[in-house]
Design an enzyme around this catalytic site. Structure first.
Site, PDB file in Angstrom:
ATOM      1  N   ARG A  60     -24.232  15.918  25.683  1.00 59.98           N
ATOM      2  CA  ARG A  60     -23.994  16.112  24.439  1.00 59.98           C
ATOM      3  C   ARG A  60     -25.232  16.650  23.504  1.00 59.98           C
ATOM      4  O   ARG A  60     -24.894  17.176  22.367  1.00 59.98           O
ATOM      5  CB  ARG A  60     -23.448  14.598  23.597  1.00 59.98           C
ATOM      6  CG  ARG A  60     -21.984  14.308  24.066  1.00 59.98           C
ATOM      7  CD  ARG A  60     -21.720  13.058  23.382  1.00 59.98           C
ATOM      8  NE  ARG A  60     -22.497  12.096  23.922  1.00 59.98           N
ATOM      9  CZ  ARG A  60     -22.604  11.205  25.003  1.00 59.98           C
ATOM     10  NH1 ARG A  60     -21.317  11.129  25.715  1.00 59.98           N
ATOM     11  NH2 ARG A  60     -23.467  10.177  25.298  1.00 59.98           N
ATOM     12  N   GLU A  97     -28.679   0.026  31.444  1.00 58.86           N
ATOM     13  CA  GLU A  97     -28.360  -1.323  31.331  1.00 58.86           C
ATOM     14  C   GLU A  97     -27.841  -2.114  32.820  1.00 58.86           C
ATOM     15  O   GLU A  97     -28.079  -3.074  33.112  1.00 58.86           O
ATOM     16  CB  GLU A  97     -27.163  -1.478  30.390  1.00 58.86           C
ATOM     17  CG  GLU A  97     -27.016  -2.803  29.708  1.00 58.86           C
ATOM     18  CD  GLU A  97     -26.095  -2.841  28.480  1.00 58.86           C
ATOM     19  OE1 GLU A  97     -25.552  -1.636  28.171  1.00 58.86           O
ATOM     20  OE2 GLU A  97     -25.511  -3.878  28.253  1.00 58.86           O
TER      21      GLU A  97
HETATM   22  P1  AMP Z   1     -30.057   5.465  25.589  1.00 57.70           P
HETATM   23  O1  AMP Z   1     -29.196   4.216  25.655  1.00 57.70           O
HETATM   24  O2  AMP Z   1     -30.612   5.935  24.325  1.00 57.70           O
HETATM   25  O3  AMP Z   1     -30.430   5.995  26.878  1.00 57.70           O
HETATM   26  O4  AMP Z   1     -28.510   6.444  25.557  1.00 57.70           O
HETATM   27  C1  AMP Z   1     -27.815   7.013  26.697  1.00 57.70           C
HETATM   28  C2  AMP Z   1     -27.028   8.020  26.132  1.00 57.70           C
HETATM   29  O5  AMP Z   1     -25.704   7.579  26.022  1.00 57.70           O
HETATM   30  C3  AMP Z   1     -27.509   8.930  25.368  1.00 57.70           C
HETATM   31  O6  AMP Z   1     -27.191  10.581  25.531  1.00 57.70           O
HETATM   32  C4  AMP Z   1     -26.757   8.638  23.922  1.00 57.70           C
HETATM   33  O7  AMP Z   1     -26.519   9.847  23.339  1.00 57.70           O
HETATM   34  C5  AMP Z   1     -25.458   7.913  24.398  1.00 57.70           C
HETATM   35  N1  AMP Z   1     -25.055   6.691  23.736  1.00 57.70           N
HETATM   36  C6  AMP Z   1     -25.584   5.384  23.920  1.00 57.70           C
HETATM   37  N2  AMP Z   1     -24.971   4.321  23.214  1.00 57.70           N
HETATM   38  C7  AMP Z   1     -24.139   5.310  22.332  1.00 57.70           C
HETATM   39  C8  AMP Z   1     -23.400   5.124  21.280  1.00 57.70           C
HETATM   40  N3  AMP Z   1     -23.089   3.730  20.939  1.00 57.70           N
HETATM   41  N4  AMP Z   1     -22.593   6.172  20.655  1.00 57.70           N
HETATM   42  C9  AMP Z   1     -22.847   7.343  21.132  1.00 57.70           C
HETATM   43  N5  AMP Z   1     -23.679   7.639  22.135  1.00 57.70           N
HETATM   44  C10 AMP Z   1     -24.081   6.624  22.815  1.00 57.70           C
END
Ligand code: AMP
Length: 173
Positions: A60, A97
């Site tokens: 994205r 996670e």
């Molecule tokens: P992170 O936990 O920051 O490493 O996020 C992992 C990936 O998942 C990233 O590319 C975020 O953009 C996406 N992501 C995680 N949680 C969400 C959420 N609640 N809504 C949209 N994208 C998410």
């Protein structure tokens, strides 16, 4: 203006798993006015900073990252999941996670002359961005900026960002 963009973000419950409220930006990207505002506002954050490369995180982050690179007159570099990039790569593994994940960048994608913005759509826990930051840092560019369209404050992803990272986001929840 940002209120208009915010009104186009779609909350999807229990995606990709139960308990997650997924911030869906496809409803922003498909709206011409919202897409235009995003491109303009992202680029305004970095207009006079001499940015030479924008790194977009799969998948994205490719959308906003490409627009930002185009607006700034910079190059675009994809950070991808393992096995997707065809040439020699550097890679970084990080904890998610559940289990581990790995992200890769082409070894010759960034040089010490570069000023880099790393872009992703959403800052959640920050694990993915921190891994890409470490990869980019290992290539010794002059400066690294970190950018998101959306920041989920409740998950405190800012705390996972390296101390020397300058982080911006357009929309905070
Ligand atoms: P992170 O936990 O920051 O490493 O996020 C992992 C990936 O998942 C990233 O590319 C975020 O953009 C996406 N992501 C995680 N949680 C969400 C959420 N609640 N809504 C949209 N994208 C998410």
């Amino acid at each position: 203006m940002m209120e208009y963009v915010k009104s186009k973000v779609r909350d999807v419950m229990d995606f990709p798993q139960k308990g997650i409220v997924f911030k869906d930006l496809t409803t922003v990207f498909k709206d011409p006015r919202a897409l235009h505002i995003i491109g303009w506002d992202l680029s305004q954050l970095y207009r006079d900073k001499g940015v030479t490369k924008v790194v977009g995180i799969e998948s994205r982050g490719f959308i906003g990252g490409s627009i930002l690179a185009f607006e700034l007159g910079a190059g675009f570099v994809p950070a991808r999941k393992p096995g997707k990039l065809p040439a020699d790569t550097v890679s970084c593994s990080y904890d998610k996670e559940y289990g581990k994940d790995t992200i890769e960048i082409h070894r010759d994608a960034i040089t010490p002359d570069d000023i880099v913005v790393i872009h992703d759509d959403v800052l959640a826990t920050g694990g993915t961005m921190a891994a890409v930051y470490n990869l980019v840092k290992s290539m010794n560019p002059k400066k690294i900026y970190v950018n998101f369209i959306i920041e989920l404050g409740a998950l405190n992803g800012r705390a996972a960002m390296p101390a020397d990272a300058e982080v911006t986001s357009l929309i905070k929840y």
